[in-house]
Design a protein around this motif. Structure first.
Motif, PDB file in Angstrom:
ATOM      1  N   ALA A  23       0.876  -1.262  -0.112  1.00 34.36           N
ATOM      2  CA  ALA A  23       0.182   0.110  -0.020  1.00 34.36           C
ATOM      3  C   ALA A  23       0.931   1.320   0.021  1.00 34.36           C
ATOM      4  O   ALA A  23       2.088   1.080   0.135  1.00 34.36           O
ATOM      5  N   ILE A  24       0.116   2.470  -0.212  1.00 31.84           N
ATOM      6  CA  ILE A  24       0.752   3.857  -0.075  1.00 31.84           C
ATOM      7  C   ILE A  24       0.005   4.564   0.988  1.00 31.84           C
ATOM      8  O   ILE A  24      -1.363   4.535   0.886  1.00 31.84           O
TER       9      ILE A  24
ATOM     10  N   ASP B   8      -4.922   1.440  -1.634  1.00 37.70           N
ATOM     11  CA  ASP B   8      -4.241   0.033  -2.388  1.00 37.70           C
ATOM     12  C   ASP B   8      -4.582  -0.059  -3.667  1.00 37.70           C
ATOM     13  O   ASP B   8      -5.266   0.602  -4.154  1.00 37.70           O
ATOM     14  N   HIS B   9      -3.645  -1.016  -4.259  1.00 37.38           N
ATOM     15  CA  HIS B   9      -3.704  -1.075  -5.927  1.00 37.38           C
ATOM     16  C   HIS B   9      -2.894  -2.490  -6.012  1.00 37.38           C
ATOM     17  O   HIS B   9      -2.108  -2.752  -5.158  1.00 37.38           O
ATOM     18  N   HIS B  10      -3.458  -3.092  -6.881  1.00 38.35           N
ATOM     19  CA  HIS B  10      -2.787  -4.525  -7.314  1.00 38.35           C
ATOM     20  C   HIS B  10      -1.432  -4.294  -7.867  1.00 38.35           C
ATOM     21  O   HIS B  10      -0.676  -5.200  -7.763  1.00 38.35           O
ATOM     22  N   TYR B  11      -1.045  -2.984  -8.311  1.00 36.87           N
ATOM     23  CA  TYR B  11       0.438  -2.769  -8.884  1.00 36.87           C
ATOM     24  C   TYR B  11       1.297  -2.477  -7.816  1.00 36.87           C
ATOM     25  O   TYR B  11       2.521  -2.554  -8.182  1.00 36.87           O
ATOM     26  N   PHE B  12       0.599  -2.511  -6.686  1.00 36.82           N
ATOM     27  CA  PHE B  12       1.782  -2.264  -5.285  1.00 36.82           C
ATOM     28  C   PHE B  12       2.540  -3.718  -5.050  1.00 36.82           C
ATOM     29  O   PHE B  12       3.318  -3.518  -4.091  1.00 36.82           O
ATOM     30  N   HIS B  13       1.842  -4.829  -5.483  1.00 35.09           N
ATOM     31  CA  HIS B  13       2.289  -6.055  -5.062  1.00 35.09           C
ATOM     32  C   HIS B  13       3.461  -6.353  -6.173  1.00 35.09           C
ATOM     33  O   HIS B  13       3.705  -5.949  -7.333  1.00 35.09           O
TER      34      HIS B  13
ATOM     35  N   LYS C  84       3.063   4.916 -12.474  1.00 36.49           N
ATOM     36  CA  LYS C  84       2.896   6.065 -12.001  1.00 36.49           C
ATOM     37  C   LYS C  84       1.492   6.554 -11.770  1.00 36.49           C
ATOM     38  O   LYS C  84       0.759   5.911 -12.534  1.00 36.49           O
ATOM     39  N   MET C  85       1.327   7.337 -11.149  1.00 38.70           N
ATOM     40  CA  MET C  85      -0.149   7.740 -10.803  1.00 38.70           C
ATOM     41  C   MET C  85       0.049   9.414 -10.315  1.00 38.70           C
ATOM     42  O   MET C  85       0.967   9.832  -9.691  1.00 38.70           O
ATOM     43  N   SER C  86      -1.238   9.944 -10.506  1.00 35.97           N
ATOM     44  CA  SER C  86      -1.259  11.289 -10.284  1.00 35.97           C
ATOM     45  C   SER C  86      -1.587  11.719  -8.826  1.00 35.97           C
ATOM     46  O   SER C  86      -2.196  10.918  -7.961  1.00 35.97           O
ATOM     47  N   THR C  87      -0.809  12.795  -8.298  1.00 35.73           N
ATOM     48  CA  THR C  87      -1.052  12.867  -6.796  1.00 35.73           C
ATOM     49  C   THR C  87      -2.671  13.420  -6.649  1.00 35.73           C
ATOM     50  O   THR C  87      -2.904  13.559  -5.323  1.00 35.73           O
ATOM     51  N   LYS C  88      -3.299  13.730  -7.434  1.00 34.47           N
ATOM     52  CA  LYS C  88      -4.548  14.432  -7.518  1.00 34.47           C
ATOM     53  C   LYS C  88      -5.517  13.022  -6.789  1.00 34.47           C
ATOM     54  O   LYS C  88      -6.452  13.248  -6.138  1.00 34.47           O
TER      55      LYS C  88
ATOM     56  N   ILE D  96      -9.029   5.099  -8.436  1.00 39.78           N
ATOM     57  CA  ILE D  96      -7.676   4.591  -7.879  1.00 39.78           C
ATOM     58  C   ILE D  96      -7.211   3.242  -8.677  1.00 39.78           C
ATOM     59  O   ILE D  96      -6.338   3.477  -9.359  1.00 39.78           O
ATOM     60  N   PHE D  97      -8.306   2.581  -8.890  1.00 41.32           N
ATOM     61  CA  PHE D  97      -8.129   1.302  -9.775  1.00 41.32           C
ATOM     62  C   PHE D  97      -7.538   1.691 -11.409  1.00 41.32           C
ATOM     63  O   PHE D  97      -6.609   1.157 -11.846  1.00 41.32           O
ATOM     64  N   ASN D  98      -8.473   2.708 -11.927  1.00 38.10           N
ATOM     65  CA  ASN D  98      -8.109   3.057 -13.186  1.00 38.10           C
ATOM     66  C   ASN D  98      -7.069   4.213 -13.281  1.00 38.10           C
ATOM     67  O   ASN D  98      -6.538   4.488 -14.428  1.00 38.10           O
ATOM     68  N   GLY D  99      -6.636   4.791 -12.308  1.00 34.91           N
ATOM     69  CA  GLY D  99      -5.692   5.817 -12.368  1.00 34.91           C
ATOM     70  C   GLY D  99      -4.064   5.610 -12.274  1.00 34.91           C
ATOM     71  O   GLY D  99      -3.306   6.445 -12.582  1.00 34.91           O
ATOM     72  N   VAL D 100      -3.810   4.316 -12.341  1.00 35.11           N
ATOM     73  CA  VAL D 100      -2.222   3.914 -12.329  1.00 35.11           C
ATOM     74  C   VAL D 100      -2.006   3.413 -13.554  1.00 35.11           C
ATOM     75  O   VAL D 100      -2.693   2.620 -14.252  1.00 35.11           O
TER      76      VAL D 100
END
Length: 429
Positions: free
Chosen positions: A204-205, A219-224, A273-277, A289-293
């Motif tokens: 997680a972040i 949380d995001h599955h790309y964090f794994h 990458k993902m936006s800090t927005k 969140i899921f679609n934003g990475v």
């Protein structure tokens, strides 16, 4: 400065993988035992020299901060500093003081709110603050003891006084949480600050707002981790890690007022990458969140990285290269390809297990190597130099590499290529 540039130029001309001599180096880590008795510390077990392994650094003006997680018994101080112009093998100074650094004799807990029990990496911001994420644990590689609540600890670098200690709660942490680094996003003023903390252990972040003094979990599955990238060989030691994101970096501010947060799981070769927005809004819908990475690309085989940092002047993302004993880079104004992700510094001796990389506010890159695979899984030879800090101007290190700043024509060509690449992807989706 001219001497450093000349040395880097000669080094790169003769051998593209070599680097400057270490700025600092140690066989074993020792401390300034001003009001402490070194012998008494050894006799009591407070200090076990061979159990001290530095993992992180940050430079701010005349100081270089050096962190030592409490992996094993005998680490007297986790947060320390040395002087930029000090000797190459100078002992470490506990920060902010010896009284704060040493754990309490009564219960083994923190001596004060300024005590940092165990930290991996730290961040010095442009508002002269040092941000530290404290896991609050000791004996991490053996019998883990939670002696204090995980916390964000902020110091004023002008006075070396504690500004704030924020205790993280169970709503953002998990039993497997391991907090490995911190990066800070400053907005219109110094109070408008957000900290982004990778939770490598529970994927997680964690986002912390200084203004509202609250934290939330993303949380995001790309964090794994990627199971295909969990095998390592560093310093002749084979090991397997299933580590998630251990370090993040912030781009320059975009036209919309937000930044890109670059991240990668340690056990992965892909860049995201993902936006800090998305991160700054604690109530953002999970589907956003899921679609934003976004998947930026793949660095290639054996390119696992522990740490990364972004140079806002050159717009270059730097990252450690564990299995290649070096540091790689990517100029974010260019396409993310294997060719544009070169290993610009590599040395099997000087950079065995590069664990942290930072760019200071004067445009210098700093790298720490520590032979961590030997420390954790085999044994160290303390008759040899084991820990090193190297530094050089960014402009000199990237000169002649694909990470060097692009010309106006190069930017236009990269823009055309990027658009063509995006059109092809949209046609195949």
């Amino acid at each position: 400065m001219k001497t450093i540039f000349l040395a880097v130029f000669i080094c790169l001309f003769q051998n593209s993988s070599c680097f400057l001599p270490p700025k600092f180096q140690w066989k074993v880590i020792d401390f300034t035992w001003a009001n402490q008795s070194r012998k008494a510390a050894i006799d009591s077990g407070l200090y076990v020299a061979e159990n001290n392994m530095p993992t992180g650094l940050a430079r701010r003006r005349e100081k270089v901060f050096v962190t030592i997680p409490r992996w094993k018994r005998g680490v007297p101080s986790s947060l320390n500093y040395i002087y930029v112009n000090g000797s190459q093998q100078q002992p470490l100074n506990p920060y902010p003081s010896w009284a704060d650094a040493v754990l309490s004799d009564k219960d083994g807990g923190i001596s004060s709110n300024s005590t940092v029990v165990s930290t991996f990496r730290v961040h010095a911001d442009r508002c002269d603050r040092l941000w530290v994420v404290d896991n609050g644990v000791t004996d991490m590689s053996m019998d883990v003891k939670q002696v204090a609540d995980p916390a964000i600890v902020i110091f004023d670098l002008n006075t070396d006084k504690l500004l704030h200690r924020y205790i993280m709660g169970h709503d953002v942490l998990r039993e497997s949480s391991v907090l490995t680094s911190i990066v800070v996003d400053i907005g219109k003023n110094c109070s408008d600050a957000f900290a982004y903390i990778p939770d490598m252990g529970s994927n997680a972040i964690i986002v912390y707002s200084l203004r509202t003094n609250e934290a939330w979990r993303v949380d995001h599955h790309y964090f794994h981790f990627d199971p295909h990238a969990g095998t390592y060989k560093v310093g002749g030691v084979h090991f397997y890690w299933s580590d998630g994101v251990s370090s993040v970096a912030l781009s320059q501010t975009r036209k919309d007022g937000y930044r890109d947060l670059y991240f990668h799981p340690t056990s992965s070769t892909k860049q995201f990458k993902m936006s800090t927005k998305l991160l700054k809004n604690k109530n953002v819908p999970s589907e956003d969140i899921f679609n934003g990475v976004a998947v930026v690309g793949d660095r290639g085989a054996n390119s696992q990285a522990t740490a990364c940092d972004f140079d806002h002047q050159s717009k270059i993302l730097f990252y450690t290269q564990l299995c290649k004993n070096g540091v790689g880079c990517w100029n974010t104004e260019k396409l993310f390809t294997a060719e544009n992700n070169p290993v610009i510094i590599s040395d099997c001796n000087l950079l065995e297990f590069p664990n942290d990389v930072k760019v200071d506010q004067e445009g210098n890159i700093w790298i720490l190597s520590n032979r961590q695979s030997r420390f954790l899984y085999e044994s160290m030879d303390f008759d040899q130099v084991n820990f090193r800090i190297l530094t050089a101007p960014v402009s000199a290190v990237v000169q002649g590499t694909p990470c060097e700043r692009t010309t106006v024509f190069g930017k236009a060509l990269s823009f055309v290529k990027r658009n063509k690449s995006g059109s092809k992807q949209s046609l195949t989706n």
